[in-house]
Write a protein that holds these residues in place. Structure first.
Motif: not given
Length: 106
Positions: A39-48
């Motif tokens: 989930x942390x990686x998914x949020x990071x990718x969405x932010x990027x």
């Protein structure tokens, strides 16, 4: 009527607390950790992705690839009768009014 429910709710909460597992019996495990990291990686990718798209939009606007005054009014909206945005604001047109030629970028 609502005051009659208070002892029942209190009794139910006390029983639920007594039936709960002991803290030393509860372990999150590796699966929960992997889900958290995912989930942390998914949020990071969405932010990027958001930052990337916003930068592209700003670059396109700075390059003059689109002009907000060229937008067509929505049908049934306040501009459907053919009135211009500048007419509503009291502006009498000018170089940025729709329909006027754009200045050349040469």
């Amino acid at each position: 009527m609502a005051l009659d429910l208070v002892p029942l709710v209190t009794d139910a909460l006390v029983r639920a607390a007594e039936q709960a597992p002991k803290p030393e019996d509860v372990k999150a495990g590796w699966l929960a950790f992997a889900i958290f990291i995912g989930l942390a990686i998914a949020v990071g990718l969405l932010g990027w992705s958001l930052v990337h798209r916003l930068r592209n939009a700003q670059t396109s606007e700075d390059a003059g690839r689109y002009d907000p005054s060229d937008r067509r009014p929505r049908s049934g909206g306040p501009l459907a009768d053919g009135a211009l945005d500048s007419d509503r604001d009291g502006d009498q047109g000018g170089p940025a009014s729709p329909g006027s030629p754009r200045p050349s970028s040469d």
